[in-house]
Enzyme design. Structure first.
Site, short mmCIF file in Angstrom:
data_model
loop_
_atom_site.label_atom_id
_atom_site.label_comp_id
_atom_site.label_asym_id
_atom_site.label_seq_id
_atom_site.Cartn_x
_atom_site.Cartn_y
_atom_site.Cartn_z
CG HIS A 259 -3.65 4.00 5.03
ND1 HIS A 259 -2.59 3.12 5.06
CD2 HIS A 259 -3.21 5.09 4.34
CE1 HIS A 259 -1.55 3.67 4.43
NE2 HIS A 259 -1.90 4.85 3.98
CG ASP B 203 1.83 4.41 5.43
OD1 ASP B 203 2.01 4.67 4.22
OD2 ASP B 203 1.39 5.24 6.25
CG HIS C 287 0.34 1.38 1.49
ND1 HIS C 287 -0.63 1.83 0.63
CD2 HIS C 287 0.92 2.49 2.02
CE1 HIS C 287 -0.66 3.16 0.65
NE2 HIS C 287 0.28 3.58 1.48
CG HIS D 81 4.94 5.59 0.28
ND1 HIS D 81 3.94 5.57 -0.67
CD2 HIS D 81 4.32 5.63 1.49
CE1 HIS D 81 2.77 5.61 -0.06
NE2 HIS D 81 2.97 5.64 1.25
NE ARG E 15 -2.19 6.04 -2.35
CZ ARG E 15 -1.55 6.63 -1.35
NH1 ARG E 15 -0.50 7.41 -1.62
NH2 ARG E 15 -1.89 6.43 -0.10
#
Length: 285
Positions: free
Chosen positions: A176, A241, A26, A28, A119
């Site tokens: 999360h 994250d 996870h 970005h 998502r």
């Protein structure tokens, strides 16, 4: 593009050595905005965090592979994420954001580029629940592709959405740790429901986001993550994250790596969490 000189200056090396094949499931990429503009209807505007920055961080941490999750600030324009995947197809997989405008050709292109899921955000500060008609039509489109759906939820949404989640006809991943507040411990009602969902054969849970549900040194997040891993050891994933959109504090990813042996003291659990599970779900060699 050169990574900003100061980027890694104040980030320490983790104490825990990640195993070969360790996957950040996870993370970005943001922009750069001049090349990949942010969505006009976005709820936040991040600092640019392009693919070069992500790769530098992963090299620094010892991460071998990564799943690039499309963030809401880019909306359904998946170009920045896809550009990162194309830069190293063996290293990267992706999760896209889509809507009714996507047809078979678009899905085929996403799949060929390394996308393996979509998502949907249900989080209040990101706009709340999506159009459920769109959601259901997307499920119909992807369920035969071997893809999964990633659900980004608030803790308070777990109970109201539990029937919908249990009825999903394909694998699903909850981001999360369901964003349950770590301070409320493992006996809180939303977390008990999360564990109930985690026992389903098509349920996957990410034990990432400690910096979202707790504050440093994240000691209250440890029993939450440990309970999830013990409940579904073969269907858990871990991630950083990065670059932490909408943060409450500046997180050092080395701290998040060093939580792994606290989450899963057993080396076999660590291997499943970091290597085997993401390889199975995302098709890494």
């Amino acid at each position: 593009m050169n990574v900003r000189p100061e980027f890694l200056q104040h980030r320490r090396k983790p104490t825990f050595n990640l195993p070969a094949g360790a996957t950040d499931a996870h993370c970005h990429v943001f922009g750069p905005g001049a090349v990949f503009p942010y969505a006009p209807n976005r709820k936040y505007t991040p600092d640019d965090a392009p693919k070069e920055m992500l790769r530098a961080l992963h090299d620094h941490l010892g991460v071998s592979r990564a799943v690039i999750v499309q963030a809401s600030c880019h909306g359904i324009d998946n170009r920045a994420m896809m550009d990162c995947l194309a830069s190293d197809p063996k290293r990267y997989r992706g999760v896209a954001i889509v809507d009714d405008s996507f047809g078979d050709k678009q899905y085929d292109k996403l799949h060929a580029g390394g996308v393996r899921g979509v998502r949907f955000n249900f989080v209040r500060h990101l706009g709340g629940a999506p159009d459920m008609g769109v959601f259901n039509r997307v499920m119909d489109r992807i369920k035969g592709r071997g893809w999964h759906v990633v659900l980004h939820l608030d803790a308070g949404s777990i109970e109201p959405l539990s029937d919908l989640i249990k009825a999903l006809p394909l694998p699903f991943v909850i981001d999360h740790m369901g964003r349950v507040p770590a301070k409320d411990g493992v006996e809180q009602a939303p977390f008990k429901r999360l564990l109930e969902i985690a026992r389903r054969d098509n349920a996957w849970i990410k034990v990432c986001g400690s910096e979202r549900i707790d504050m440093p040194p994240y000691d209250k997040a440890v029993p939450i993550a440990h309970a999830v891993i013990e409940t579904a050891p073969d269907r858990v994933l871990w991630g950083t994250d990065f670059p932490h959109p909408n943060p409450t504090h500046a997180a050092d990813e080395a701290d998040l790596v060093d939580l792994v042996p606290q989450f899963a003291p057993d080396p076999k659990r660590q291997q499943a969490l970091l290597v085997d599970n993401p390889a199975r779900l995302y098709g890494f060699a």
